[in-house]
Design a protein around this motif. Structure first.
Motif, PDB file in Angstrom:
ATOM      1  N   ALA A 110       0.648  -1.317  -0.007  1.00 18.55           N
ATOM      2  CA  ALA A 110       0.001  -0.520   0.144  1.00 18.55           C
ATOM      3  C   ALA A 110       1.068   1.145   0.115  1.00 18.55           C
ATOM      4  O   ALA A 110       0.857   2.174  -0.576  1.00 18.55           O
ATOM      5  CB  ALA A 110      -1.270   0.255   1.330  1.00 18.55           C
ATOM      6  N   LEU A 111       1.880   1.234   0.755  1.00 21.18           N
ATOM      7  CA  LEU A 111       3.017   2.495   1.030  1.00 21.18           C
ATOM      8  C   LEU A 111       3.731   2.551  -0.388  1.00 21.18           C
ATOM      9  O   LEU A 111       3.634   4.173  -1.192  1.00 21.18           O
ATOM     10  CB  LEU A 111       3.367   1.614   2.120  1.00 21.18           C
ATOM     11  N   ASP A 112       4.397   1.166  -0.834  1.00 24.44           N
ATOM     12  CA  ASP A 112       4.697   1.791  -2.214  1.00 24.44           C
ATOM     13  C   ASP A 112       3.440   1.973  -3.263  1.00 24.44           C
ATOM     14  O   ASP A 112       4.443   3.412  -3.827  1.00 24.44           O
ATOM     15  CB  ASP A 112       5.333   0.057  -2.858  1.00 24.44           C
ATOM     16  N   GLY A 113       2.424   1.531  -3.812  1.00 28.13           N
ATOM     17  CA  GLY A 113       1.595   2.373  -5.166  1.00 28.13           C
ATOM     18  C   GLY A 113       1.481   3.733  -4.095  1.00 28.13           C
ATOM     19  O   GLY A 113       0.970   4.117  -5.105  1.00 28.13           O
ATOM     20  N   GLN A 164       4.633   5.400  -5.365  1.00 30.87           N
ATOM     21  CA  GLN A 164       4.570   5.107  -6.950  1.00 30.87           C
ATOM     22  C   GLN A 164       3.309   5.934  -7.601  1.00 30.87           C
ATOM     23  O   GLN A 164       4.022   6.967  -8.771  1.00 30.87           O
ATOM     24  CB  GLN A 164       4.334   4.019  -7.627  1.00 30.87           C
ATOM     25  N   ARG A 165       2.389   6.728  -7.131  1.00 25.94           N
ATOM     26  CA  ARG A 165       1.176   7.150  -8.006  1.00 25.94           C
ATOM     27  C   ARG A 165       1.253   8.617  -7.471  1.00 25.94           C
ATOM     28  O   ARG A 165       1.476   9.164  -8.369  1.00 25.94           O
ATOM     29  CB  ARG A 165      -0.507   6.653  -7.012  1.00 25.94           C
ATOM     30  N   ASP A 166       1.446   9.362  -6.785  1.00 23.86           N
ATOM     31  CA  ASP A 166       2.184  10.632  -6.397  1.00 23.86           C
ATOM     32  C   ASP A 166       3.067  11.321  -6.243  1.00 23.86           C
ATOM     33  O   ASP A 166       2.722  12.166  -6.884  1.00 23.86           O
ATOM     34  CB  ASP A 166       1.572  10.476  -4.785  1.00 23.86           C
ATOM     35  N   ALA A 167       3.982  10.003  -6.093  1.00 26.67           N
ATOM     36  CA  ALA A 167       5.932  10.677  -6.420  1.00 26.67           C
ATOM     37  C   ALA A 167       6.225  10.473  -7.200  1.00 26.67           C
ATOM     38  O   ALA A 167       7.815  10.615  -7.623  1.00 26.67           O
ATOM     39  CB  ALA A 167       6.480  10.539  -4.774  1.00 26.67           C
ATOM     40  N   GLU A 168       6.083   8.914  -7.950  1.00 21.98           N
ATOM     41  CA  GLU A 168       6.967   8.462  -8.865  1.00 21.98           C
ATOM     42  C   GLU A 168       8.376   8.006  -8.353  1.00 21.98           C
ATOM     43  O   GLU A 168       9.291   7.858  -9.222  1.00 21.98           O
ATOM     44  CB  GLU A 168       7.315   8.843 -10.275  1.00 21.98           C
ATOM     45  N   GLU A 216      11.001  15.817   0.151  1.00 17.20           N
ATOM     46  CA  GLU A 216      10.571  17.222   0.614  1.00 17.20           C
ATOM     47  C   GLU A 216       9.490  17.493  -0.291  1.00 17.20           C
ATOM     48  O   GLU A 216       7.894  17.000   0.605  1.00 17.20           O
ATOM     49  CB  GLU A 216      11.200  18.590   0.112  1.00 17.20           C
ATOM     50  N   SER A 217       8.539  17.208  -1.530  1.00 20.10           N
ATOM     51  CA  SER A 217       7.631  17.175  -2.350  1.00 20.10           C
ATOM     52  C   SER A 217       7.348  15.902  -1.949  1.00 20.10           C
ATOM     53  O   SER A 217       5.515  16.019  -1.948  1.00 20.10           O
ATOM     54  CB  SER A 217       7.658  17.653  -3.003  1.00 20.10           C
ATOM     55  N   ALA A 218       7.572  14.661  -1.589  1.00 24.78           N
ATOM     56  CA  ALA A 218       7.122  13.645  -1.724  1.00 24.78           C
ATOM     57  C   ALA A 218       6.538  13.489   0.199  1.00 24.78           C
ATOM     58  O   ALA A 218       6.001  12.657  -0.076  1.00 24.78           O
ATOM     59  CB  ALA A 218       7.943  12.282  -2.247  1.00 24.78           C
ATOM     60  N   ALA A 219       6.657  13.257   0.843  1.00 25.34           N
ATOM     61  CA  ALA A 219       6.796  13.109   2.189  1.00 25.34           C
ATOM     62  C   ALA A 219       5.589  13.685   3.180  1.00 25.34           C
ATOM     63  O   ALA A 219       5.116  13.011   3.399  1.00 25.34           O
ATOM     64  CB  ALA A 219       8.580  14.449   3.005  1.00 25.34           C
ATOM     65  N   PRO A 220       4.975  15.024   2.552  1.00 25.85           N
ATOM     66  CA  PRO A 220       3.665  15.081   2.993  1.00 25.85           C
ATOM     67  C   PRO A 220       2.557  14.475   2.832  1.00 25.85           C
ATOM     68  O   PRO A 220       1.959  13.890   3.463  1.00 25.85           O
ATOM     69  CB  PRO A 220       3.426  16.589   2.096  1.00 25.85           C
TER      70      PRO A 220
END
Length: 165
Positions: free
Chosen positions: A39-42, A45-49, A123-127
């Motif tokens: 779930a976390l990987d998905g 992948q979806r939000d931050a590639e 930093e863009s993926a973290a939130p």
């Protein structure tokens, strides 16, 4: 798993079998350790590639002095083999997020270094990632239960990491 062949075998091996409540709890743990990383990987992948292990590697580097770690240490932190980590870092290098260079203190080792573009990506993926972790895990548990879950996880990890006796 096969069952014991005779009553005598059943008695000899009774302590090796899980009781129904133990089995039910264990199966919940198995489903959790299988499905949570997926779930976390998905989400990543979806939000931050990024894959979960890419995110973990970059986050580990971001917490390190000068955003730098030996590849062997980074492999340990990401629970990866050196070979797998090498492929991962190569992918991150091709995207301009990380670079590798010989360790100036000992050229036999290679360092992975997080680059400014990698830090911006992290930093863009973290939130979004933190919000998803909060949604799946943190908000489902009281503060005390979350603390105990963390302690229990550490206890199990210590057993895994300790030498077999």
């Amino acid at each position: 798993m096969s069952t014991p062949d005779s009553p005598r075998q059943a008695d000899e091996h009774a302590d090796q079998w899980l009781t129904p409540p133990e089995l039910a709890s264990w199966m919940s743990v198995v489903r959790l350790i299988t499905r949570l990383p997926w779930a976390l990987d998905g989400q990543l992948q979806r939000d931050a590639e990024l894959s979960m292990v890419e995110y973990m590697a970059m986050a580990t580097l971001a917490k390190s002095p000068e955003w730098t770690l030996r590849m062997s240490v980074l492999a340990e932190h990401t629970s990866s083999s050196l070979s797998r980590l090498s492929h991962l870092v190569k992918r991150l290098e091709s995207r301009g997020y990380v670079r590798r260079e010989p360790d100036p203190g000992d050229g036999r080792f290679t360092n992975a270094i997080l680059l400014p573009d990698g830090m911006r990506k992290l930093e863009s993926a973290a939130p979004g990632h933190a919000a998803y972790v909060r949604h799946l895990v943190v908000d489902n548990l009281s503060g005390e239960r979350l603390r105990r879950l963390g302690q229990d996880a550490e206890r199990i990890l210590q057993r895994i990491d300790s030498p077999v006796r």
